[in-house]
Write a protein that holds these residues in place. Sequence first.
Motif, PDB file in Angstrom:
ATOM      1  N   TRP A  11     -35.062 -34.549  40.919  1.00  0.00           N
ATOM      2  CA  TRP A  11     -34.992 -34.425  42.274  1.00  0.00           C
ATOM      3  C   TRP A  11     -34.083 -32.642  42.165  1.00  0.00           C
ATOM      4  CZ3 TRP A  11     -30.113 -34.741  40.980  1.00  0.00           C
ATOM      5  CH2 TRP A  11     -29.672 -35.165  39.112  1.00  0.00           C
ATOM      6  N   GLU A  30     -27.585 -30.533  38.616  1.00  0.00           N
ATOM      7  CA  GLU A  30     -26.121 -30.653  37.881  1.00  0.00           C
ATOM      8  C   GLU A  30     -25.725 -29.627  37.178  1.00  0.00           C
ATOM      9  OE1 GLU A  30     -26.483 -34.557  35.251  1.00  0.00           O
ATOM     10  OE2 GLU A  30     -26.963 -35.493  36.505  1.00  0.00           O
ATOM     11  N   LYS A  46     -18.690 -33.289  37.436  1.00  0.00           N
ATOM     12  CA  LYS A  46     -20.779 -32.781  37.843  1.00  0.00           C
ATOM     13  C   LYS A  46     -20.451 -32.024  38.868  1.00  0.00           C
ATOM     14  CE  LYS A  46     -22.848 -36.177  34.013  1.00  0.00           C
ATOM     15  NZ  LYS A  46     -23.835 -36.379  34.332  1.00  0.00           N
ATOM     16  N   SER A  55     -33.136 -41.826  40.992  1.00  0.00           N
ATOM     17  CA  SER A  55     -33.253 -43.089  40.963  1.00  0.00           C
ATOM     18  C   SER A  55     -32.758 -44.029  41.599  1.00  0.00           C
ATOM     19  CB  SER A  55     -33.590 -43.465  39.084  1.00  0.00           C
ATOM     20  OG  SER A  55     -32.417 -42.759  38.547  1.00  0.00           O
ATOM     21  N   HIS A  59     -25.489 -48.251  35.519  1.00  0.00           N
ATOM     22  CA  HIS A  59     -25.062 -47.990  34.175  1.00  0.00           C
ATOM     23  C   HIS A  59     -24.017 -49.178  33.562  1.00  0.00           C
ATOM     24  CE1 HIS A  59     -25.747 -43.750  35.334  1.00  0.00           C
ATOM     25  NE2 HIS A  59     -24.221 -43.971  36.452  1.00  0.00           N
ATOM     26  N   LYS A  74     -19.382 -46.662  31.537  1.00  0.00           N
ATOM     27  CA  LYS A  74     -19.803 -44.997  33.306  1.00  0.00           C
ATOM     28  C   LYS A  74     -19.710 -46.232  34.336  1.00  0.00           C
ATOM     29  CE  LYS A  74     -22.647 -41.680  34.744  1.00  0.00           C
ATOM     30  NZ  LYS A  74     -23.613 -40.875  34.500  1.00  0.00           N
ATOM     31  N   GLU A  76     -18.186 -44.366  37.847  1.00  0.00           N
ATOM     32  CA  GLU A  76     -17.821 -43.125  38.453  1.00  0.00           C
ATOM     33  C   GLU A  76     -17.585 -43.144  39.677  1.00  0.00           C
ATOM     34  OE1 GLU A  76     -22.067 -42.180  37.567  1.00  0.00           O
ATOM     35  OE2 GLU A  76     -22.948 -43.589  39.272  1.00  0.00           O
ATOM     36  N   TRP A  78     -18.158 -40.262  43.266  1.00  0.00           N
ATOM     37  CA  TRP A  78     -18.465 -38.994  44.381  1.00  0.00           C
ATOM     38  C   TRP A  78     -17.415 -38.325  45.596  1.00  0.00           C
ATOM     39  CZ3 TRP A  78     -22.480 -43.757  44.633  1.00  0.00           C
ATOM     40  CH2 TRP A  78     -22.917 -43.591  43.274  1.00  0.00           C
ATOM     41  N   HIS A 134     -27.164 -48.695  42.509  1.00  0.00           N
ATOM     42  CA  HIS A 134     -26.577 -47.496  43.214  1.00  0.00           C
ATOM     43  C   HIS A 134     -28.593 -46.105  42.893  1.00  0.00           C
ATOM     44  CE1 HIS A 134     -25.336 -46.018  38.627  1.00  0.00           C
ATOM     45  NE2 HIS A 134     -25.726 -44.556  39.468  1.00  0.00           N
ATOM     46  N   GLU A 144     -19.233 -35.476  40.914  1.00  0.00           N
ATOM     47  CA  GLU A 144     -19.385 -36.562  40.285  1.00  0.00           C
ATOM     48  C   GLU A 144     -18.105 -36.366  39.105  1.00  0.00           C
ATOM     49  OE1 GLU A 144     -22.470 -39.572  39.108  1.00  0.00           O
ATOM     50  OE2 GLU A 144     -22.480 -37.850  37.697  1.00  0.00           O
ATOM     51  N   GLN A 146     -16.818 -38.887  36.384  1.00  0.00           N
ATOM     52  CA  GLN A 146     -17.374 -40.257  35.785  1.00  0.00           C
ATOM     53  C   GLN A 146     -16.509 -39.955  33.820  1.00  0.00           C
ATOM     54  OE1 GLN A 146     -21.397 -38.306  34.935  1.00  0.00           O
ATOM     55  NE2 GLN A 146     -20.797 -39.689  33.042  1.00  0.00           N
ATOM     56  N   ASP A 150     -23.788 -40.316  29.198  1.00  0.00           N
ATOM     57  CA  ASP A 150     -24.394 -40.432  29.930  1.00  0.00           C
ATOM     58  C   ASP A 150     -25.182 -41.844  29.754  1.00  0.00           C
ATOM     59  OD1 ASP A 150     -24.661 -38.948  32.141  1.00  0.00           O
ATOM     60  OD2 ASP A 150     -26.964 -37.927  31.431  1.00  0.00           O
ATOM     61  N   THR A 152     -27.272 -43.955  31.512  1.00  0.00           N
ATOM     62  CA  THR A 152     -27.983 -44.793  32.814  1.00  0.00           C
ATOM     63  C   THR A 152     -29.388 -45.410  32.086  1.00  0.00           C
ATOM     64  OG1 THR A 152     -28.079 -42.921  33.655  1.00  0.00           O
ATOM     65  CG2 THR A 152     -29.088 -43.805  34.687  1.00  0.00           C
ATOM     66  N   ARG A 154     -32.879 -46.665  34.631  1.00  0.00           N
ATOM     67  CA  ARG A 154     -33.541 -46.932  35.610  1.00  0.00           C
ATOM     68  C   ARG A 154     -33.877 -47.899  36.049  1.00  0.00           C
ATOM     69  NH1 ARG A 154     -35.413 -41.806  33.094  1.00  0.00           N
ATOM     70  NH2 ARG A 154     -33.938 -40.231  33.654  1.00  0.00           N
ATOM     71  N   ARG A 162     -40.936 -40.450  34.637  1.00  0.00           N
ATOM     72  CA  ARG A 162     -39.369 -40.825  33.514  1.00  0.00           C
ATOM     73  C   ARG A 162     -39.465 -41.936  33.440  1.00  0.00           C
ATOM     74  NH1 ARG A 162     -34.672 -37.594  36.089  1.00  0.00           N
ATOM     75  NH2 ARG A 162     -34.875 -39.728  38.146  1.00  0.00           N
TER      76      ARG A 162
HETATM   77  O1  LIG Z   1     -31.789 -40.768  36.311  1.00  0.00           O
HETATM   78  P1  LIG Z   1     -31.815 -39.921  36.971  1.00  0.00           P
HETATM   79  O2  LIG Z   1     -32.682 -39.885  38.514  1.00  0.00           O
HETATM   80  O3  LIG Z   1     -31.997 -38.062  36.501  1.00  0.00           O
HETATM   81  O4  LIG Z   1     -30.051 -40.138  37.876  1.00  0.00           O
HETATM   82  C1  LIG Z   1     -29.527 -39.480  36.211  1.00  0.00           C
HETATM   83  C2  LIG Z   1     -28.080 -38.958  36.981  1.00  0.00           C
HETATM   84  O5  LIG Z   1     -27.589 -39.791  38.618  1.00  0.00           O
HETATM   85  C3  LIG Z   1     -25.914 -39.921  38.065  1.00  0.00           C
HETATM   86  O6  LIG Z   1     -25.334 -40.947  37.113  1.00  0.00           O
HETATM   87  C4  LIG Z   1     -25.278 -40.214  39.144  1.00  0.00           C
HETATM   88  O7  LIG Z   1     -25.146 -41.348  39.814  1.00  0.00           O
HETATM   89  C5  LIG Z   1     -25.529 -38.752  37.202  1.00  0.00           C
HETATM   90  O8  LIG Z   1     -24.284 -38.897  36.353  1.00  0.00           O
HETATM   91  C6  LIG Z   1     -26.424 -39.260  36.179  1.00  0.00           C
HETATM   92  O9  LIG Z   1     -27.509 -37.635  35.394  1.00  0.00           O
END
Ligand SMILES: O=P(O)(O)OC[C@H]1O[C@](O)(CO)[C@@H](O)[C@@H]1O
Length: 265
Positions: A11, A30, A46, A55, A59, A74, A76, A78, A134, A144, A146, A150, A152, A154, A162
Amino acid sequence: MLERRIVEKPWGRRHPGKDFGDLGDGRIGEIWFLPPPDDTRSPLLKFLFTSERLSIQVHPDDKVARRTGAPCGKDECWLVVTGDDDARIGVGLNRNTDHEALRAAALDGSIMDMIDWRRAHVDDFIYNPAGTIHAIGAGLTIVEVQQNCDTTYRLYDYGRERPLHLDEALEVAHLSPTRDERDCSIDPNAASELVRGPYFHLHHLVAPFDPATVANAKGMMTLLPLAGDCRVAEVSILVGQAAQFDDPNLLDLRKGARALLAWAA
Ligand SMILES: O=P(O)(O)OC[C@H]1O[C@](O)(CO)[C@@H](O)[C@@H]1O
């Protein structure tokens, strides 16, 4: 000066701007400003550059993250630096739901219609606590800040190939709409405190900088310039760079300068 890590993302945006130097022809999602390896407390700062939606994700908090072996959860937040006219950020849900309905919506994509999509304007500030579903939209440049982890989970990725993390996401996701009391539109000409713990502190600084405004700062602070001539111990720190130091008296913002300053709680 903090070391930078350039991260490509599906993205991301090609050529995010001259302030960031020559980053090649990839889709740059990023730029991370890495605290030194022995600094496990400082928040991670970041820049994010989007040309498509990220996505739909969530977190974990400290408790769940540590159970999985991660150092922390996490939270975070913005700050919108640039945005297309129709840019949006999704924060939380627009209705109450339950685990079963959320799982089904993540699987068939209708979760897109359950997100509280808000118009994103330059200088909007949004705090996103762990557990809040989110999704950052397309056409944005964002700073960002945070917790330095890291992880996340999805829920939905618009058909990109992914991995998703539905079970983990459903375990931590809040199932009701939310709005954080720290969310605001920043006055670009005024200093303000944006976050006061529990994980990190964050201030918006403008020239002339008065060290008394960050009298509660302790330990290493990270400066990220937003505009103008920002100096630490007389060394210029440019937009696209970040620096760490431990004494606010070393900081000088010349006329017209703006920056973010963050430190661990
Ligand atoms: O899984 P994606 O879509 O790459 O998003 C991950 C990114 O989204 C964030 O959590 C921001 O919402 C970033 O800190 C992180 O690197």
